[in-house]
Design a protein around this motif. Structure first.
Motif, short mmCIF file in Angstrom:
data_model
loop_
_atom_site.label_atom_id
_atom_site.label_comp_id
_atom_site.label_asym_id
_atom_site.label_seq_id
_atom_site.Cartn_x
_atom_site.Cartn_y
_atom_site.Cartn_z
N ALA A 174 0.86 -1.18 0.00
CA ALA A 174 0.00 0.00 0.00
C ALA A 174 0.90 1.22 0.00
CB ALA A 174 -0.90 0.00 1.23
N ARG A 175 0.34 2.32 -0.47
CA ARG A 175 1.10 3.57 -0.42
C ARG A 175 0.26 4.62 0.30
NH1 ARG A 175 5.10 2.93 -4.19
NH2 ARG A 175 5.72 5.09 -4.12
N VAL A 176 0.91 5.35 1.17
CA VAL A 176 0.25 6.45 1.88
C VAL A 176 0.94 7.74 1.44
CG1 VAL A 176 -0.24 7.49 4.10
CG2 VAL A 176 -0.31 5.02 3.86
N MET A 177 0.13 8.64 0.85
CA MET A 177 0.67 9.89 0.31
C MET A 177 1.85 9.62 -0.61
SD MET A 177 0.30 12.36 3.61
CE MET A 177 0.80 11.16 4.78
N GLY A 178 1.76 8.54 -1.36
CA GLY A 178 2.79 8.24 -2.33
C GLY A 178 3.97 7.46 -1.78
N HIS A 179 4.01 7.19 -0.46
CA HIS A 179 5.15 6.47 0.10
C HIS A 179 4.77 5.04 0.42
CE1 HIS A 179 7.34 10.24 0.54
NE2 HIS A 179 6.24 10.77 1.06
N ASP A 180 5.65 4.12 0.16
CA ASP A 180 5.40 2.72 0.38
C ASP A 180 5.37 2.41 1.88
OD1 ASP A 180 6.57 -0.19 0.79
OD2 ASP A 180 5.65 -0.10 -1.19
N ILE A 181 4.42 1.61 2.32
CA ILE A 181 4.29 1.41 3.77
C ILE A 181 5.38 0.53 4.35
CG2 ILE A 181 1.81 1.77 3.88
CD1 ILE A 181 1.48 -1.25 4.05
N VAL A 182 6.04 -0.26 3.50
CA VAL A 182 7.10 -1.12 4.04
C VAL A 182 8.44 -0.40 3.99
CG1 VAL A 182 8.35 -3.25 3.70
CG2 VAL A 182 5.89 -3.22 3.44
N ARG A 183 8.75 0.16 2.81
CA ARG A 183 10.09 0.75 2.65
C ARG A 183 10.19 2.15 3.21
NH1 ARG A 183 9.60 -1.52 -2.59
NH2 ARG A 183 9.09 0.58 -3.31
N GLU A 184 9.09 2.88 3.23
CA GLU A 184 9.19 4.29 3.67
C GLU A 184 8.30 4.55 4.88
OE1 GLU A 184 8.41 5.34 -0.67
OE2 GLU A 184 9.50 7.08 0.08
N SER A 185 8.27 3.59 5.76
CA SER A 185 7.37 3.71 6.90
C SER A 185 7.67 4.94 7.75
CB SER A 185 7.48 2.44 7.74
OG SER A 185 6.55 2.50 8.78
N ARG A 186 8.94 5.23 7.96
CA ARG A 186 9.27 6.38 8.79
C ARG A 186 8.82 7.69 8.17
NH1 ARG A 186 13.50 5.31 13.06
NH2 ARG A 186 13.74 7.55 13.36
N VAL A 187 8.90 7.77 6.85
CA VAL A 187 8.42 9.00 6.19
C VAL A 187 6.93 9.16 6.41
CG1 VAL A 187 8.22 10.19 4.00
CG2 VAL A 187 10.21 8.77 4.44
N ILE A 188 6.21 8.04 6.24
CA ILE A 188 4.77 8.10 6.45
C ILE A 188 4.46 8.56 7.87
CG2 ILE A 188 2.67 6.72 6.61
CD1 ILE A 188 3.76 4.94 4.45
#
Lengths: 318, 316, 289
Positions: B63-77
């Protein structure tokens, strides 16, 4: 203590309850008929005190209470006819749903076959049959709420006292429980519900009791209560295509207090001292002036508005 | 604008606890200023929220939240999101201002700015002098407001609210719902609101995602549903209604009596004024006239009762 | 004239470097720790023994000081011998004081966050469980270091400056022993207190449990020894474990029932168990079975 033997009502006569210095409720007079009665008020207004007094869990500091002719000082008699569902989420440990309800039924004095039958019946009513053999500790919040309700209705009481019974239930379960309450109420039960969700109170209640800081501020059917709040003229919202023209016509009537136009040019908020004459007038205007009406709705006839008028923004403890 | 870029995109998301499949094959693209998340207990709402926040890794899909991947970019989310958990969540011997400050700093704000924004957030939600008292002494309503303040202070772009009106009394409910609508209308934040109260969701949300047993049952746009309902009318009359009912049925309207109100569907060619004519003829007054407003209730019940295989019905 | 309406605005500005965020935890924790007068007073009192030791070292090398009292150095030869045993005794005493300080400070660190489910608030931010634990541990590590190896190394420095570098080459292991011995002690204490308060969640009970691990658990070990007629029951006795290890580090003789290997294994076991408990109990959400 004068006997108040009114057999078909829950009667409070001049009841006060103090916890030391702290006020629970003060000089409350109520007469609750059959049907669904909702208790509404901010936190700390005395709702739970009132419910506890009704069930005999508390004794009044003063005054007398009679529940369908029985005094709450006789719990043996009272709980035969009353069912209580508290707002608290605690259960005896290690019981399954079935055992929880069955156990209480046995305490009521039912023999095993009857208790078993009544248990399954109440489980069916709250739609919890499949989970009945599982431990309550493993239930979701909604299921725990339903098993509490089942326990309250299992012995087929005449009075149901429910403290925030829909807490934690999802929309489907809410709708189902509401229809269950309505079913029970129409078969003659006294159902007393305490709730914070005012639009649901509007939907299901036959009468409402509004509490504020330990005093009963209003009681009765909501429309009747609203009509009695005369300091606030009735507010009615009309949406149509030519609101200013309608307003001009309405101003010719003497009962109109105020008309405000909504900024979207289609809404008109009217305040009038006599809503019956207003409706008659509006009906005439629609036909005579060829107005395209979208909606007409009383803006403040619901519990929420009455609550605002009588209890206000703050209400109770900040 | 918020409604064009999707805030949450689901691609075959699947989450399991051990062998239990809690979320199954969730697909879709959610946009809108405020999205309601509904579903019966156990449908997976909280699990979905936690997965989006990165607390549960997906078994399959993403899944992507605001364009960021929930696994790889979790901290950004997590730095762009504010979360208001359902249950009580506070540190009893901290004051509201201290907690909000610390949380804002943990989200990356420099200390002085964190203090400023914490005060702003507390002012915005309406916690006045009480912010200097320990949260353990607060009433339920104040605790919820403090929770909301900590979710706002670091200026997130997505606000996740889980049962925000839980346990609140009527004035506090009103305040909370008004706040949520204000935040929604400010245009800078998108909201994901999970609730059991259809009323709250209907009031605050543009779009609704309904989960059932871990799958998407319905995803629809409320505004469009409401527009579609304009032929369904609810009436309340003063006076003897039998004659009135007969009269409008003669015009071709299907009617049903429900709790003192008349529900009717206007056939083509018949207008509301015709109803008024009938009323005048029967010498009764129409007290209330409104479109059917419980579209969400219908949508929800239909989603729960129909369609057992739970396939996605995207009605956007 | 202008009217300012309150408004919510998203934040677009600069953010602090991610690696530094775990330091926020100790900063806030210290404000709370030193707000308590008892804790502050106790912390200050922990420096009394190092000061006394400093005085002893000074006296040892300033015989004239003694002579003003009409005393001779020979009278105090035993007590004033500044050697490995001297610093081991220092570690015993400061170790005990740091245990008491941990009981004062430790339980409140994590149980306050867990008792009302505040952990999701931490973890829904760009902040991991590891950073959380490290931050909490740092609170104790700094406090305990300040009363163990920090004054200890200063004392060694004082000794060396008074006695000359020769002393240092005669006792090369004392400084590393003090450092390592203190380090493993304070790391173990920190892990234990965090793990216990994560498990128990209630401050007074956590303090009692910490006490119990040190003083009641050895009793169980003794029971095992007696009933099973073995002698490794002492692995449950943390104090024994540390005495054994410290004695080895300082190369001082110590008659205990544990071999060195058993002691190190027991220590790893304790720390490993703590990490396991922390892993299980620190979750971002309440686990409902």
């Amino acid at each position: 203590m004068a006997s108040i033997g009114v057999q078909d009502r829950i009667v409070f006569q001049n009841v006060s309850k103090f916890y030391g210095e702290v006020l629970g409720i003060n000089r409350v007079n109520l007469s609750i008929p059959a049907g669904i009665t909702s208790l509404v008020g901010p936190n700390g207004s005395g709702k739970t005190t009132l419910l506890n007094l009704m069930t005999g869990l508390l004794q009044p500091s003063q005054g007398s209470i009679s529940v369908l002719g029985i005094s709450p000082t006789e719990p043996g008699q009272l709980f035969r006819r009353a069912g209580y569902c508290s707002q608290f989420d605690s259960f005896p440990r290690r019981l399954t749903g079935y055992q929880f309800i069955y156990g209480f039924l046995r305490i009521h004095g039912f023999g095993h076959p009857k208790a078993d039958e009544l248990t399954w019946q109440s489980l069916r009513q709250v739609k919890l049959e499949e989970a009945a053999r599982r431990k309550v500790a493993g239930y979701s919040k909604g299921m725990r709420q339903r098993v509490k309700l089942a326990q309250a209705i299992a012995h087929q009481p005449d009075i149901l006292i429910l403290d925030e019974p829909l807490n934690g239930l999802d929309p489907l379960a809410r709708a189902e429980m509401i229809s269950l309450f309505q079913q029970l109420a129409s078969s003659g039960l006294h159902v007393v519900i305490s709730s914070h969700i005012l639009h649901e109170v509007d939907l299901i209640s036959d009468q409402v009791v509004l509490l504020d800081s330990g005093y009963v501020v209003a009681e009765g059917a909501i429309r009747g209560v609203r009509d009695e709040v005369k300091e606030h003229p009735a507010q009615i919202l009309v949406r149509c295509d030519r609101p200013s023209q309608v307003a001009a016509r309405l101003f010719q009537e003497d009962h109109i207090v105020e008309a405000s136009l909504h900024e979207d040019q289609r809404g008109l908020l009217i305040r009038t001292r006599d809503s019956n004459r207003f409706y008659a007038c509006l009906n005439r205007v629609v036909l005579e002036d060829q107005v395209q009406i979208e909606t007409v709705a009383p803006a403040d006839e619901d519990v929420e508005s009455v609550y605002q008028y009588l209890i206000g923004q703050n209400g109770g403890a900040a | 604008m918020a409604s064009i870029t999707p805030v949450i995109e689901l691609s075959g998301l699947e989450v399991c606890f051990g062998r239990l499949r809690v979320l199954e094959n969730l697909c879709g693209s959610l946009s809108g200023r405020a999205i309601g998340l509904l579903g019966p207990n156990g449908a997976g709402k909280s699990t979905l929220i936690r997965t989006l926040l990165g607390f549960h890794p997906p078994r399959q899909g993403t899944a992507r939240v605001m364009g960021h991947d929930i696994v790889r970019e979790s901290r950004v989310i997590r730095s762009l999101t504010g979360y208001m958990p359902e249950n009580d969540s506070f540190i009893a011997d901290f004051s509201a201002i201290r907690l909000t400050r610390m949380m804002a700093e943990l989200s990356g704000l420099p200390p002085r700015l964190a203090l400023e924004r914490a005060h702003e957030a507390l002012y915005y939600v309406g916690l006045g002098e009480a912010r200097y008292r320990k949260i353990g002494t607060y009433s339920m309503g104040m605790k919820q407001l403090a929770k909301l303040a900590q979710s706002l202070a670091h200026g997130p772009r997505l606000l996740i609210l889980d049962e925000p009106t839980n346990g609140l009394d009527p004035p506090a409910r009103r305040r909370m719902l008004n706040l949520i609508r204000e935040i929604r209308d400010s245009g800078d934040v998108q909201i994901l609101l999970s609730s059991h109260l259809l009323y709250d969701v209907e009031l605050c949300c543009d779009e609704v995602l309904i989960l059932k047993q871990g799958k998407i049952a319905v995803y629809c746009n409320l505004e469009e549903e409401r527009k579609a309902n304009m032929k369904f009318i609810e009436l309340e009359t003063d006076g003897e209604s039998a004659g009135f009912l007969e009269g409008i049925e003669k015009l071709g309207c299907e009617c049903a009596l429900y709790g003192g109100r008349i529900k009717t569907v206007l056939p083509p060619g018949i207008e509301i004024r015709d109803l008024y004519k009938v009323a005048a003829d029967c010498r009764i007054r129409i007290r209330r006239l409104d479109y059917k407003r419980d579209s969400l209730q219908d949508i929800f019940l239909k989603a729960m009762r129909g369609d057992e295989d739970g396939s996605l019905q995207t009605q956007v | 004239m202008a009217v300012y309406k309150r408004k919510f605005s998203p934040y677009q500005g600069e953010r602090t470097p991610p690696w530094s965020r775990w330091l926020i935890i100790p900063r806030y924790a210290y404000a709370k720790v030193f707000a308590s007068r008892i804790t502050t007073a106790f912390f200050v009192a922990c420096f009394v023994w190092p000061l006394i030791c400093a005085a002893v070292i000074y006296i040892r090398y300033n015989v004239s000081f003694l002579e003003t009292f009409g005393l001779q150095l020979g009278d105090f030869k035993g007590v004033l011998a500044i050697n490995a045993r001297f610093f081991l005794n220092f570690l015993y005493i400061q170790g005990f004081l740091s245990f008491l300080l941990t009981i004062l400070v430790g339980p409140g660190l994590v149980s306050a966050d867990l008792s009302h489910n505040a952990l999701p608030l931490y973890l829904c931010r760009p902040f991991s469980r590891t950073e959380y634990i490290l931050g909490k541990m740092l609170v104790l590590l700094i406090l305990l270091s300040a009363i163990t190896w920090a004054p200890g190394l200063l004392l060694i420095g004082l000794q060396t400056s008074l006695a000359g570098l020769g002393w240092l080459s005669e006792h090369p292991l004392v400084a590393p022993a003090l450092l390592v011995g203190s380090a493993i002690w304070i790391v173990t204490l920190s892990l234990l207190s965090l793990a216990i308060s994560a498990w128990v969640r209630w401050k007074p009970v956590a303090a009692a449990a910490l006490f119990g691990v040190f003083f009641i658990l050895p009793g169980m070990g003794q029971i095992i020894n007696v009933t099973l007629e073995v002698d490794f029951g002492d692995i449950f006795n943390i104090i024994m474990v540390f005495f054994t290890i410290w004695a080895w580090l300082f190369q001082v003789s110590f008659r205990g029932d544990l071999t060195l290997v058993e002691a190190w294994l027991a220590l790893s076991g304790f720390c490993g168990l703590c990490l396991l408990i922390l892993n299980r109990k620190l979750q971002a959400y309440e686990v409902v079975s």
